[in-house]
Design a protein around this motif. Structure first.
Motif, PDB file in Angstrom:
ATOM      1  N   LYS A  69       0.839  -1.208   0.000  1.00 47.20           N
ATOM      2  CA  LYS A  69       0.000   0.000   0.000  1.00 47.20           C
ATOM      3  C   LYS A  69       0.872   1.256   0.000  1.00 47.20           C
ATOM      4  N   HIS A  70       1.996   1.168   0.680  1.00 51.62           N
ATOM      5  CA  HIS A  70       2.898   2.308   0.793  1.00 51.62           C
ATOM      6  C   HIS A  70       3.738   2.483  -0.479  1.00 51.62           C
ATOM      7  N   GLN A  71       4.218   1.385  -1.033  1.00 53.73           N
ATOM      8  CA  GLN A  71       5.040   1.410  -2.258  1.00 53.73           C
ATOM      9  C   GLN A  71       4.636   0.187  -3.097  1.00 53.73           C
ATOM     10  N   PRO A  72       3.835   0.402  -4.146  1.00 49.55           N
ATOM     11  CA  PRO A  72       3.285  -0.741  -4.883  1.00 49.55           C
ATOM     12  C   PRO A  72       4.267  -1.418  -5.839  1.00 49.55           C
ATOM     13  N   TRP A  73       5.500  -0.925  -5.906  1.00 44.67           N
ATOM     14  CA  TRP A  73       6.453  -1.535  -6.827  1.00 44.67           C
ATOM     15  C   TRP A  73       7.124  -2.757  -6.170  1.00 44.67           C
ATOM     16  N   GLY A  74       7.227  -3.824  -6.941  1.00 46.50           N
ATOM     17  CA  GLY A  74       7.880  -5.026  -6.428  1.00 46.50           C
ATOM     18  C   GLY A  74       8.800  -5.621  -7.469  1.00 46.50           C
ATOM     19  N   LEU A  89      11.429 -10.025 -12.500  1.00 48.49           N
ATOM     20  CA  LEU A  89      10.229  -9.369 -13.014  1.00 48.49           C
ATOM     21  C   LEU A  89       9.865  -8.203 -12.099  1.00 48.49           C
ATOM     22  N   ALA A  90       9.973  -6.994 -12.622  1.00 44.05           N
ATOM     23  CA  ALA A  90       9.704  -5.809 -11.806  1.00 44.05           C
ATOM     24  C   ALA A  90       8.463  -5.091 -12.320  1.00 44.05           C
ATOM     25  N   GLY A  91       7.619  -4.702 -11.409  1.00 45.15           N
ATOM     26  CA  GLY A  91       6.418  -3.988 -11.820  1.00 45.15           C
ATOM     27  C   GLY A  91       5.532  -3.646 -10.651  1.00 45.15           C
ATOM     28  N   LYS A  92       4.370  -3.098 -10.989  1.00 47.55           N
ATOM     29  CA  LYS A  92       3.431  -2.689  -9.949  1.00 47.55           C
ATOM     30  C   LYS A  92       2.639  -3.868  -9.429  1.00 47.55           C
ATOM     31  N   LEU A  93       2.384  -3.821  -8.127  1.00 40.90           N
ATOM     32  CA  LEU A  93       1.582  -4.849  -7.463  1.00 40.90           C
ATOM     33  C   LEU A  93       0.190  -4.301  -7.184  1.00 40.90           C
ATOM     34  N   THR A  94      -0.817  -5.123  -7.393  1.00 44.91           N
ATOM     35  CA  THR A  94      -2.197  -4.746  -7.105  1.00 44.91           C
ATOM     36  C   THR A  94      -2.782  -5.725  -6.096  1.00 44.91           C
ATOM     37  N   LEU A 159       1.039  -9.071  -9.962  1.00 42.33           N
ATOM     38  CA  LEU A 159       2.279  -8.385 -10.331  1.00 42.33           C
ATOM     39  C   LEU A 159       2.259  -8.138 -11.832  1.00 42.33           C
ATOM     40  N   ASN A 160       2.324  -6.879 -12.204  1.00 44.36           N
ATOM     41  CA  ASN A 160       2.252  -6.471 -13.614  1.00 44.36           C
ATOM     42  C   ASN A 160       3.644  -6.025 -14.079  1.00 44.36           C
ATOM     43  N   PRO A 161       4.456  -6.935 -14.633  1.00 46.57           N
ATOM     44  CA  PRO A 161       5.845  -6.593 -14.947  1.00 46.57           C
ATOM     45  C   PRO A 161       5.967  -5.516 -16.024  1.00 46.57           C
ATOM     46  N   GLU A 162       6.902  -4.601 -15.790  1.00 47.33           N
ATOM     47  CA  GLU A 162       7.248  -3.592 -16.796  1.00 47.33           C
ATOM     48  C   GLU A 162       8.707  -3.719 -17.224  1.00 47.33           C
ATOM     49  N   MET A 163       9.494  -4.423 -16.394  1.00 44.96           N
ATOM     50  CA  MET A 163      10.909  -4.679 -16.706  1.00 44.96           C
ATOM     51  C   MET A 163      11.181  -6.141 -16.370  1.00 44.96           C
ATOM     52  N   VAL A 164      11.754  -6.863 -17.326  1.00 43.46           N
ATOM     53  CA  VAL A 164      12.066  -8.273 -17.090  1.00 43.46           C
ATOM     54  C   VAL A 164      13.510  -8.535 -17.520  1.00 43.46           C
ATOM     55  N   ASP A 165      14.229  -9.229 -16.693  1.00 44.11           N
ATOM     56  CA  ASP A 165      15.615  -9.595 -17.002  1.00 44.11           C
ATOM     57  C   ASP A 165      15.689 -11.116 -16.975  1.00 44.11           C
ATOM     58  N   ARG A 166      16.176 -11.680 -18.077  1.00 43.25           N
ATOM     59  CA  ARG A 166      16.213 -13.145 -18.204  1.00 43.25           C
ATOM     60  C   ARG A 166      17.654 -13.596 -18.410  1.00 43.25           C
TER      61      ARG A 166
END
Lengths: 195, 195
Positions: A69-74, A89-94, A159-166
């Motif tokens: 709730k404080h920082q939705p990025w994960g 996988l980095a992105g916003k969490l809902t 988790l809605n990824p916007e940056m992915v590193d493979r």
């Protein structure tokens, strides 16, 4: 919505590692209110339909709720043992909790609840997680749960990824790719990068 | 220094999972300058002598270096597949790079270098990690490395846990413990907590 370019390699990894139940475990990092990282293992519960969002379930009593709730990025880190691959996988969490008014999301929450095993459902009736353990074993055993109604503290997490590193560790040199979502055009850019 | 109370269960987990090379892999979360979490797999390289600090190695060209300089707090999540246990270890990170003046730390950096396999040593001579891959395969193959002198970008990373959360998934209910270091007395408090 179009399938992100990292979906096909991720599906392949899930398939090749399917004999290992823990191949669906990944580590999700969030940020505490004090600005420190928190990191824990969660279970991948499939993709939200027609999207690139990963589904996870959690308990509204867990610490990650206030953190999100404080920082939705994960950022999730998912390592596949058998194929020696890592996805970050980095992105916003809902958070989709009982009071979420969106009908589609609430349906997804119900579906995620129904797909849980009975023993996993019962964990949501256990005493408050993380609190000092004072209760007898029966406090953990007596829960009654039904499939048609999630317990109030059951929460779906997306988790809605916007940056992915493979990264593929196999091979010399290793292979690594960077995928990033352009926020304006909503298209993905794929780059081969140095491992 | 006294052995922290989580050391013995962690040693036990390492022992019971020793047949799996990936049991020495853990996920380390840090914070980016933008206040977002970053999370990646690292390899446990043993404990720093006479301490409770975990040793990890990294490359000064990796993104985590500037993240740690900006916010030295990290949290590692370590899941043991065979025994189904999770350790979360939170604490300060210390970078030991080539310019570190502390003789004891510099010795530990050299020792960590010497204990790397040749192929792991050579990775520190590869082109800049994370940059667009433009170079031919030979740029990754030609490195000459020696055991007696670490490459300048080789960095030892120490994690000094102050909070540890231990979860055993086996058992119904599961078992969970919280360990915290009292900063004044430098003693550890152990609590059994709800899973």
């Amino acid at each position: 919505m179009s399938l992100a370019p990292w979906r096909s390699p991720l599906s392949r990894s899930l398939h090749l590692n399917r004999s290992l139940p823990h191949s669906r475990y990944l580590q999700l990092a969030t940020i505490t209110k004090e600005g420190r990282p928190a990191n824990r293992t969660v279970v991948f519960r499939g993709f939200f339909p027609d999207s690139n969002q990963l589904q996870i379930v959690t308990d509204t009593r867990s610490e990650k709720i206030s953190q999100i709730k404080h920082q939705p990025w994960g950022e999730a880190c998912w390592y596949f043992v058998k194929t020696r691959e890592q996805f970050r996988l980095a992105g916003k969490l809902t958070l989709v909790s009982e009071d979420c008014a969106d009908r589609i999301l609430q349906q997804a929450r119900l579906r995620a609840w129904q797909q849980l095993s009975d023993s996993a459902k019962k964990q949501f009736a256990w005493p408050d997680p993380g609190k000092t353990r004072t209760e007898e074993e029966q406090a953990f055993a007596s829960a009654q749960v039904t499939a048609d109604k999630p317990l109030p503290n059951f929460c779906l997490l997306l988790l809605n990824p916007e940056m992915v590193d493979r990264l593929e560790l196999r091979g010399n040199p290793q292979n690594r790719w960077s995928y990033s979502l352009d926020s304006d055009s909503q298209t993905w850019l794929t780059r081969s990068v140095n491992p």
